[in-house]
Design a protein around this motif. Sequence first.
Motif, PDB file in Angstrom:
ATOM      1  N   THR A 404       0.847  -1.194   0.000  1.00 37.97           N
ATOM      2  CA  THR A 404       0.000   0.000   0.000  1.00 37.97           C
ATOM      3  C   THR A 404       0.881   1.242   0.000  1.00 37.97           C
ATOM      4  O   THR A 404       1.888   1.300   0.718  1.00 37.97           O
ATOM      5  CB  THR A 404      -0.927   0.019   1.235  1.00 37.97           C
ATOM      6  N   GLN A 405       0.519   2.217  -0.821  1.00 40.30           N
ATOM      7  CA  GLN A 405       1.185   3.521  -0.828  1.00 40.30           C
ATOM      8  C   GLN A 405       0.117   4.605  -0.771  1.00 40.30           C
ATOM      9  O   GLN A 405      -0.905   4.517  -1.465  1.00 40.30           O
ATOM     10  CB  GLN A 405       2.031   3.714  -2.084  1.00 40.30           C
ATOM     11  N   THR A 406       0.342   5.610   0.068  1.00 38.77           N
ATOM     12  CA  THR A 406      -0.550   6.765   0.140  1.00 38.77           C
ATOM     13  C   THR A 406       0.268   8.020  -0.118  1.00 38.77           C
ATOM     14  O   THR A 406       1.298   8.253   0.544  1.00 38.77           O
ATOM     15  CB  THR A 406      -1.232   6.859   1.510  1.00 38.77           C
ATOM     16  N   VAL A 407      -0.154   8.812  -1.101  1.00 36.58           N
ATOM     17  CA  VAL A 407       0.563  10.046  -1.439  1.00 36.58           C
ATOM     18  C   VAL A 407      -0.412  11.212  -1.441  1.00 36.58           C
ATOM     19  O   VAL A 407      -1.622  11.033  -1.634  1.00 36.58           O
ATOM     20  CB  VAL A 407       1.259   9.928  -2.807  1.00 36.58           C
ATOM     21  N   THR A 408       0.121  12.390  -1.197  1.00 38.18           N
ATOM     22  CA  THR A 408      -0.672  13.619  -1.295  1.00 38.18           C
ATOM     23  C   THR A 408      -0.506  14.187  -2.689  1.00 38.18           C
ATOM     24  O   THR A 408       0.617  14.430  -3.147  1.00 38.18           O
ATOM     25  CB  THR A 408      -0.233  14.636  -0.240  1.00 38.18           C
ATOM     26  N   ALA A 409      -1.604  14.355  -3.381  1.00 40.53           N
ATOM     27  CA  ALA A 409      -1.570  14.787  -4.770  1.00 40.53           C
ATOM     28  C   ALA A 409      -1.308  16.288  -4.880  1.00 40.53           C
ATOM     29  O   ALA A 409      -1.691  17.072  -3.998  1.00 40.53           O
ATOM     30  CB  ALA A 409      -2.879  14.433  -5.457  1.00 40.53           C
ATOM     31  N   SER A 410      -0.652  16.652  -5.972  1.00 36.07           N
ATOM     32  CA  SER A 410      -0.509  18.076  -6.277  1.00 36.07           C
ATOM     33  C   SER A 410      -1.811  18.585  -6.894  1.00 36.07           C
ATOM     34  O   SER A 410      -2.567  17.819  -7.494  1.00 36.07           O
ATOM     35  CB  SER A 410       0.651  18.288  -7.252  1.00 36.07           C
ATOM     36  N   ARG A 411      -2.103  19.867  -6.713  1.00 35.61           N
ATOM     37  CA  ARG A 411      -3.389  20.445  -7.131  1.00 35.61           C
ATOM     38  C   ARG A 411      -3.158  21.567  -8.122  1.00 35.61           C
ATOM     39  O   ARG A 411      -2.351  22.464  -7.892  1.00 35.61           O
ATOM     40  CB  ARG A 411      -4.143  20.972  -5.914  1.00 35.61           C
ATOM     41  N   TYR A 427      -6.134  16.938  -9.682  1.00 36.31           N
ATOM     42  CA  TYR A 427      -5.206  16.417  -8.687  1.00 36.31           C
ATOM     43  C   TYR A 427      -4.338  15.350  -9.351  1.00 36.31           C
ATOM     44  O   TYR A 427      -4.847  14.485 -10.066  1.00 36.31           O
ATOM     45  CB  TYR A 427      -5.964  15.816  -7.511  1.00 36.31           C
ATOM     46  N   THR A 428      -3.029  15.388  -9.109  1.00 32.71           N
ATOM     47  CA  THR A 428      -2.093  14.419  -9.677  1.00 32.71           C
ATOM     48  C   THR A 428      -1.324  13.752  -8.544  1.00 32.71           C
ATOM     49  O   THR A 428      -0.630  14.426  -7.772  1.00 32.71           O
ATOM     50  CB  THR A 428      -1.110  15.094 -10.648  1.00 32.71           C
ATOM     51  N   ALA A 429      -1.480  12.410  -8.439  1.00 28.86           N
ATOM     52  CA  ALA A 429      -0.790  11.629  -7.410  1.00 28.86           C
ATOM     53  C   ALA A 429       0.323  10.824  -8.077  1.00 28.86           C
ATOM     54  O   ALA A 429       0.070  10.029  -8.978  1.00 28.86           O
ATOM     55  CB  ALA A 429      -1.759  10.690  -6.698  1.00 28.86           C
ATOM     56  N   THR A 430       1.568  11.022  -7.636  1.00 29.71           N
ATOM     57  CA  THR A 430       2.728  10.351  -8.219  1.00 29.71           C
ATOM     58  C   THR A 430       3.201   9.249  -7.276  1.00 29.71           C
ATOM     59  O   THR A 430       3.544   9.513  -6.116  1.00 29.71           O
ATOM     60  CB  THR A 430       3.860  11.354  -8.478  1.00 29.71           C
ATOM     61  N   PHE A 431       3.217   8.010  -7.777  1.00 26.30           N
ATOM     62  CA  PHE A 431       3.575   6.836  -6.976  1.00 26.30           C
ATOM     63  C   PHE A 431       4.909   6.253  -7.432  1.00 26.30           C
ATOM     64  O   PHE A 431       5.408   6.553  -8.521  1.00 26.30           O
ATOM     65  CB  PHE A 431       2.507   5.738  -7.116  1.00 26.30           C
ATOM     66  N   TYR A 432       5.435   5.359  -6.584  1.00 25.18           N
ATOM     67  CA  TYR A 432       6.552   4.503  -6.966  1.00 25.18           C
ATOM     68  C   TYR A 432       5.995   3.155  -7.433  1.00 25.18           C
ATOM     69  O   TYR A 432       4.878   2.772  -7.095  1.00 25.18           O
ATOM     70  CB  TYR A 432       7.500   4.295  -5.782  1.00 25.18           C
ATOM     71  N   ALA A 433       6.810   2.391  -8.207  1.00 21.57           N
ATOM     72  CA  ALA A 433       6.394   1.069  -8.694  1.00 21.57           C
ATOM     73  C   ALA A 433       6.053   0.169  -7.489  1.00 21.57           C
ATOM     74  O   ALA A 433       6.662   0.300  -6.425  1.00 21.57           O
ATOM     75  CB  ALA A 433       7.505   0.454  -9.537  1.00 21.57           C
ATOM     76  N   PRO A 434       5.078  -0.726  -7.632  1.00 21.94           N
ATOM     77  CA  PRO A 434       4.395  -1.131  -8.872  1.00 21.94           C
ATOM     78  C   PRO A 434       3.185  -0.272  -9.231  1.00 21.94           C
ATOM     79  O   PRO A 434       2.358  -0.672 -10.044  1.00 21.94           O
ATOM     80  CB  PRO A 434       3.953  -2.561  -8.550  1.00 21.94           C
ATOM     81  N   PHE A 435       3.062   0.908  -8.590  1.00 21.21           N
ATOM     82  CA  PHE A 435       1.924   1.770  -8.853  1.00 21.21           C
ATOM     83  C   PHE A 435       2.271   2.779  -9.941  1.00 21.21           C
ATOM     84  O   PHE A 435       3.443   3.017 -10.248  1.00 21.21           O
ATOM     85  CB  PHE A 435       1.497   2.499  -7.573  1.00 21.21           C
ATOM     86  N   THR A 436       1.238   3.376 -10.547  1.00 21.29           N
ATOM     87  CA  THR A 436       1.423   4.353 -11.614  1.00 21.29           C
ATOM     88  C   THR A 436       0.747   5.665 -11.241  1.00 21.29           C
ATOM     89  O   THR A 436      -0.079   5.716 -10.320  1.00 21.29           O
ATOM     90  CB  THR A 436       0.840   3.835 -12.938  1.00 21.29           C
ATOM     91  N   LYS A 437       1.108   6.704 -11.951  1.00 19.49           N
ATOM     92  CA  LYS A 437       0.559   8.035 -11.693  1.00 19.49           C
ATOM     93  C   LYS A 437      -0.957   8.030 -11.896  1.00 19.49           C
ATOM     94  O   LYS A 437      -1.463   7.437 -12.845  1.00 19.49           O
ATOM     95  CB  LYS A 437       1.210   9.053 -12.623  1.00 19.49           C
ATOM     96  N   GLN A 438      -1.664   8.706 -10.991  1.00 19.48           N
ATOM     97  CA  GLN A 438      -3.122   8.789 -11.056  1.00 19.48           C
ATOM     98  C   GLN A 438      -3.555  10.249 -11.045  1.00 19.48           C
ATOM     99  O   GLN A 438      -2.929  11.098 -10.391  1.00 19.48           O
ATOM    100  CB  GLN A 438      -3.761   8.063  -9.864  1.00 19.48           C
TER     101      GLN A 438
END
Length: 662
Positions: A404-411, A427-438
Amino acid sequence: MMRKFITALTACAMLVPSSFVKVQADDGYVWIDMPVEFRESEAREMLYYVNEFRTGPDAWAWEKGNESKKYYNCEALTYDYGLEEIAKQRAVELIASYGHTRADGLDWKQTYADCGYQTYTNAENIAYYYGPGAKGTVEALREDDYGYGGQGHRINMLGEEFKYFGGGCIRYEDKYFYVQEFSDRPLNQNYSSPRDYESWDSARFKRSDIYDWKMEHDSVTVRIGSSGKVYDINRQMFNFRKIKYLICGWDQSYTSDNSSIVSTSGINYSANSIGTTTLYGPSGMGGQTLSFEVHVTNQYEPVRWNWSDDLMTASLELQDVNSGMTVTANAKISVSYDEEPTCSSYGYGTFTATVYYEGETYTDKKFGYIPALGHDWGKPTYTWDGAKCTGTVKCLRDSSHTETQTVTASRNVIKAATCTSKGSAQYTATFYAPFTKQTKTAEIPMRSHSLTDVTYKWANDYSTCTAAGKCENCGKTVTETVKTTSSVVKEATETESGRMKYFAEFKTLGFKSRSITVPFSAAQKKTAMYRLYNPNSYEHFYTGNAKEKDALVKMGWKYEGVGWYAPKTSKTPVYRLYNPNNGGDHHYTMNKKEYDALCKAGWKGEGIRWYSDDAKGVPVYREYNPGQPIRNHNYTANKKEHDYLVKTAGWKNEGIGWYGVK
């Protein structure tokens, strides 16, 4: 998935035991062998599950109309080895003719005669799987989810007239065929140990139904010096009715085009020298002559196995004993785990290398370790909570392994909000692998009006309240009119006025909730209808009796105020009933016929409890909760509550139940 066809049948006659003799006669029929695997252990295992069903609490079947059940008083069945003999023969016959009509066109009961018995009181169930399972077969034949017309197999297993049981189970290619035979008297009680074995077994066919014979292979390869039966290296095949190419063996002689290479004797062959020749078989039912090529090859002996360090590849050096030449053949690797590897830990077990070369099979085994597999992440899922985005992913090999990864998205503001219109932002949330940008686009609420000189005006009957104020930002005069809700602060009596409190809730930012308490006349001829809720049974209850309300509150019911006001009397009474047999459920209706019918069905009639307003002053809405089996109705005069239940909470709108007075 199990397939079941043909309803079970019963027949009556005397029983005379004998042994099974297959007679080959020129009478329009022919016995033909087919390669099957008999599974006597699994066939006999069915008896346990049949008896468990017969003597358990589920020994019932639907009666005609599917409104009542017949319960059976069954005794456990005794296994019979004569019935097993019949069931095994029937299982073989199902390969070619799945049903209670055999491949020779005769009825299934004829099998008893072929085995030397006469039918008396008997029944048969049949089924087939693409995988084995005595328990699964019996569970399917129980037909728990079928109605009266689909429980023939179930009724056979519950037959109180039956005392004996015999089972048959075979595997032919990738199918498992099951037969259950039932009888009211024994055929053969001489015990024999169960056997699971492969064999060629016969079924009787109509000659006229067999056509298009051929050999399974156009050519085969054998090693020099080998010998055996012809159908061990190349089996015969034929069409039967609508079934294409059943595999079979037929005891008729073969001849060789060159006996110095391959010689024959009846259905036997011997590979004498290297070369190629043709074997000619018997004529098929249609008159065509069967033939195929036989290639006799060198005889090889294994010399050396060569394994890679990780044991994942291997090869075998083979030497021709005649010429001395060597060849190398690559192996296929399989692993038998003592401890399987996981995502994070190694495993160990036995590696088996198998080489198939020139019709022979060679194997070699080594013990070794298997590296950890690593995570095989599936497709991630994402959830948003405001500006935070959480990604969750599970390992496809082990669902307990999650990340699980939780990030604060840029606005990024796309459109700014004002006090008259909403805005939007990405809102743009940037993750590390294995997750992708949302990314997501979200609405920005309107800015609050900065209101001054706010006033509130109640309607003469307090049914609405209007708020007004001027916005300092946009200069507009903002108004909002809302319908009010009310509750009784003090009940009116015939000599004293009551007091009613009205509530106004505003949606516009800047307006505040308002309330006002006013008296209402003692002369009003209406009854307050109290609404209560049981948090244990989820039931809503309605009564105009204050003492009944108070008693229920003391018992733990939650008082929810006055739901509506009913007239003291009208031409339209509302009846109340109570169901003592379904966990305690109340029902309300204006339909006298419905009331009388429910009373006859076992409900307790509680008579007239209030009246509906004939002038249809205030509608009382009725909603139904399809996810609640009982205590599933709600009645309310609050349109907001009604709309929420129907549009948001999944309740079903059932219109207007009755009317209260204004």
